[in-house]
Design an enzyme around this catalytic site. Structure first.
Site, PDB file in Angstrom:
ATOM      1  N   THR A 337       2.409  -8.920  -0.471  1.00 16.19           N
ATOM      2  CA  THR A 337       1.194  -9.191   0.257  1.00 16.19           C
ATOM      3  C   THR A 337       1.149 -10.684   0.391  1.00 16.19           C
ATOM      4  O   THR A 337       1.851 -11.377  -0.342  1.00 16.19           O
ATOM      5  CB  THR A 337       0.027  -8.687  -0.608  1.00 16.19           C
ATOM      6  OG1 THR A 337       0.196  -7.312  -0.794  1.00 16.19           O
ATOM      7  CG2 THR A 337      -1.330  -8.974  -0.020  1.00 16.19           C
ATOM      8  N   THR A 355      -0.841  -7.320   4.325  1.00 13.59           N
ATOM      9  CA  THR A 355       0.264  -6.811   3.508  1.00 13.59           C
ATOM     10  C   THR A 355       1.059  -5.706   4.173  1.00 13.59           C
ATOM     11  O   THR A 355       0.569  -5.026   5.086  1.00 13.59           O
ATOM     12  CB  THR A 355      -0.314  -6.248   2.181  1.00 13.59           C
ATOM     13  OG1 THR A 355       0.752  -5.900   1.304  1.00 13.59           O
ATOM     14  CG2 THR A 355      -1.176  -5.029   2.407  1.00 13.59           C
ATOM     15  N   ASN A 357       2.406  -3.852   1.680  1.00 16.92           N
ATOM     16  CA  ASN A 357       2.366  -3.279   0.335  1.00 16.92           C
ATOM     17  C   ASN A 357       3.584  -3.746  -0.462  1.00 16.92           C
ATOM     18  O   ASN A 357       3.602  -4.864  -0.936  1.00 16.92           O
ATOM     19  CB  ASN A 357       2.239  -1.761   0.346  1.00 16.92           C
ATOM     20  CG  ASN A 357       1.765  -1.257  -1.012  1.00 16.92           C
ATOM     21  OD1 ASN A 357       1.146  -2.000  -1.757  1.00 16.92           O
ATOM     22  ND2 ASN A 357       2.056  -0.019  -1.352  1.00 16.92           N
ATOM     23  N   ASP A 379      -0.876   3.312  -1.854  1.00 13.11           N
ATOM     24  CA  ASP A 379      -2.137   2.825  -2.433  1.00 13.11           C
ATOM     25  C   ASP A 379      -3.156   3.953  -2.616  1.00 13.11           C
ATOM     26  O   ASP A 379      -4.164   3.781  -3.299  1.00 13.11           O
ATOM     27  CB  ASP A 379      -2.746   1.713  -1.564  1.00 13.11           C
ATOM     28  CG  ASP A 379      -2.197   0.337  -1.927  1.00 13.11           C
ATOM     29  OD1 ASP A 379      -1.506   0.213  -2.948  1.00 13.11           O
ATOM     30  OD2 ASP A 379      -2.474  -0.627  -1.180  1.00 13.11           O
ATOM     31  N   GLY A 445      -0.889  -6.978  -5.819  1.00 14.64           N
ATOM     32  CA  GLY A 445      -1.276  -5.589  -6.112  1.00 14.64           C
ATOM     33  C   GLY A 445      -2.531  -5.564  -6.967  1.00 14.64           C
ATOM     34  O   GLY A 445      -3.508  -6.274  -6.698  1.00 14.64           O
TER      35      GLY A 445
HETATM   36  O1  DON Z   1      -3.907  -3.423  -0.861  1.00 21.27           O
HETATM   37  C1  DON Z   1      -3.449  -3.542  -1.985  1.00 21.27           C
HETATM   38  O2  DON Z   1      -4.122  -3.649  -2.991  1.00 21.27           O
HETATM   39  C2  DON Z   1      -1.936  -3.592  -2.163  1.00 21.27           C
HETATM   40  N1  DON Z   1      -1.301  -2.900  -1.077  1.00 21.27           N
HETATM   41  C3  DON Z   1      -1.503  -5.002  -2.253  1.00 21.27           C
HETATM   42  C4  DON Z   1      -0.021  -5.128  -2.502  1.00 21.27           C
HETATM   43  C5  DON Z   1       0.379  -6.417  -3.073  1.00 21.27           C
HETATM   44  O3  DON Z   1      -0.403  -7.307  -3.284  1.00 21.27           O
HETATM   45  C6  DON Z   1       1.793  -6.554  -3.458  1.00 21.27           C
HETATM   46  N2  DON Z   1       2.026  -7.910  -3.844  1.00 21.27           N
HETATM   47  N3  DON Z   1       2.446  -8.408  -4.757  1.00 21.27           N
END
Ligand code: DON
Length: 541
Positions: A337, A355, A357, A379, A445
């Site tokens: 992201t 993102t 993901n 998610d 994430g």
């Molecule tokens: O929307 C979310 O919470 C996740 N899809 C974010 C993914 C993410 O930040 C991966 N990065 N390190």
């Protein structure tokens, strides 16, 4: 000032500001540029959230999160025994939700931009058509994802050069992506959702057993929502509402911590209190959060000061590390992201997190169109109660349903300083409205909400300069698994005291990539802070 996780994209934003664009123009330019130069996370095949606060005080939250396709179903990733099928929600066409980025960026530009889509997309088209020098970080990243990208012909060809990997300094051109972007610049988002690009997406989906069809694309809409607002020690916190869990979690934690003496950062006393707030907010996230257009999310109760009083009393009475369960609010109602922040000369501000993901999303590139698709379906709670790729446990509120948006942790946030109150509590005469102080967000994430919390506390409660606030070592507790993840910078002393108190600790390399801008209250100067954990750049003029 622009702070983003990739230098060409930051430059694209600054160029647009210099050309007379406002913060939204620059933010849209950065979004499209990252889709070219930072394919790890920058995208047009994914989704995200853009939080806007204009100098006039008006705020808007553009929700361009992906949506489950119409043919998605509750148990689509489970085998006959009811267990999640490995990688089904993570790799390949079936893992993708309907992308929202093009709709979201175009909507923001149309409502709040000055220069128009064609102008703000020009830097991205140039970067795709004429190429840019591959950084060391990009060369390493592409190589490290070769197994996933190598599974799909177009991905292998474009990103791995069929095995002749890009080296740092080589020029990376993406002619197919340039054509796709030009199509959007010429014909608007309809080119993507109804026109030739929609047909290319549908064809790649069909060929690779994905579910997204022309009807899903035509039905997709970015939504303008009211941002979530909280208050903390004289600051107004403007953040992400559902389908993000970010704003709710952030405000719930700040409410718990507000009256407590936090002492100094990286000290046992403050870390113990912050960690206990994190555990409670993440337990509630697992239980209550989902797409509020589909399920009832008790946002007002979870973010109320009364609920925080109850949680705080419990927290102070309990032994550190005593088990935590989701609360009972009174019913009132380094995957990847990337985040970037923009503040223009007039004081308009944008905080954007978007993102694919996982790093490079599902790994699938749309043939002929040259862009990667997301794996955002992971998610959702594929199986409520079982962890997803971030180890997050989630409940029925976040189960899969057609056209529902998966719960996110992305937390684009803007912090305002409230006018100083006179001794009788009324705002002092002539103090004006709340002043812009901080724009921030991060990838990571499930760790995102805690990264935003900690950087925000570093500025507002510990009074660090924004770059120090971003640099400071981070820690993360997401309730389950029941352990604290700590960065190397947390001192061994503090770690030992936490262990003595009964916590389980795990050292990790790095948490998040916060790209922030602070505005000095005396001079109005903008201070950009790019996270040393990433490869970004803050620049202004
Ligand atoms: O929307 C979310 O919470 C996740 N899809 C974010 C993914 C993410 O930040 C991966 N990065 N390190």
């Amino acid at each position: 000032m622009v702070a983003s996780s990739e230098s060409h994209a930051t430059d694209a934003g600054v160029d647009i500001l210099r050309a007379g664009g406002n913060a939204v123009d620059a933010a849209v330019a950065v979004g499209f540029a990252l889709a070219v130069t930072h394919p790890f996370a920058g995208n047009i095949g994914g989704g995200g959230f853009m939080l806007i606060r204009l100098a006039s005080g008006e705020t808007a939250f553009v929700d361009y999160r992906e949506e489950a396709p119409g043919r998605a179903s509750h148990n689509m990733y489970l085998d006959a025994q009811g267990n999640p099928i490995k990688d089904e929600s993570v790799v390949g066409a079936l893992a993708s939700g309907v992308p929202g980025t093009v709709a979201g960026l175009a909507l923001a530009e149309q409502r709040y931009g000055k220069l128009g889509l064609a102008r703000v997309m020009a830097p991205a088209i140039h970067l795709a058509a004429d190429g840019f020098a591959v950084s060391y970080a990009l060369a390493q990243d592409l190589h490290s994802e070769s197994i996933k990208l190598g599974k799909f012909d177009a991905s292998r060809h474009i990103f791995l050069r069929d095995g002749n990997y890009y080296q740092a300094g080589e020029i990376f051109k993406q002619p197919e992506l340039a054509r796709t972007l030009q199509e959007i610049a010429d014909h608007g988002p309809d080119a993507f959702y109804r026109g030739p690009i929609a047909h290319e997406i549908a064809a790649s989906m069909e060929k690779n057993h994905g579910l997204i069809d022309l009807g899903d694309l035509a039905a997709y809409q970015a939504k303008i929502r009211e941002p979530l607002v909280g208050h903390f020690r004289g600051y107004t916190i403007v953040s992400a509402p559902p389908p993000s869990s970010g704003g709710v979690g952030l405000v719930e934690m700040l409410n718990i911590l507000e009256p407590l003496d936090l002492g100094a950062p990286d000290a046992y006393a403050s870390m113990h209190l912050i960690i206990e707030a994190q555990r409670r907010a993440y337990a509630d996230r697992a239980q209550f959060l989902g797409d509020a257009d589909f399920v009832t999310v008790p946002v007002a109760s979870l973010t109320s000061k009364d609920y925080a009083v109850k949680l705080r009393e419990e927290l102070l009475a309990a032994k550190p590390d005593a088990p935590v369960r989701a609360g009972n609010p009174a019913p009132a109602e380094n995957g990847n992201t990337t985040h970037y922040s923009v503040v223009d000369a007039d004081g308009n501000a944008v905080s954007n997190t978007y993102t694919l993901n996982g790093g490079y999303g599902s790994g699938l590139t749309i043939e002929g169109a040259g862009f990667l698709m997301n794996d955002e379906m992971d998610d959702f709670a594929s199986k409520p109660g079982s962890p997803n790729m971030f180890g997050l446990i989630q409940g029925e509120a976040n189960s899969i349903a057609p056209r529902k948006r998966p719960l996110s942790s992305m937390t684009p946030t803007i912090v305002l300083e409230d006018p100083k109150a006179a001794s009788d509590g009324a705002p002092a005469a002539g103090s004006g409205g709340p002043q812009l102080r901080l724009v921030l967000g991060s990838p990571g994430g499930g760790t995102i909400i805690n990264t935003v919390l900690e950087v925000l506390l570093n500025v507002t409660a510990f009074h660090l300069k924004v770059q120090q606030a971003v640099d400071a070592p981070r820690f993360h507790d997401q309730w389950m698994p029941d352990k604290i993840f700590i960065e190397p910078g947390i001192s061994e002393d503090t770690a030992a005291r936490l262990r003595d108190a009964g916590y389980t600790l795990q050292r990790v390399g790095g948490i998040g990539d916060c790209e922030a801008i602070a505005v000095d209250s005396q001079t109005g100067w903008r201070f950009g802070a790019s996270d040393p954990r990433g490869d970004g750049k803050a620049a202004g003029y």
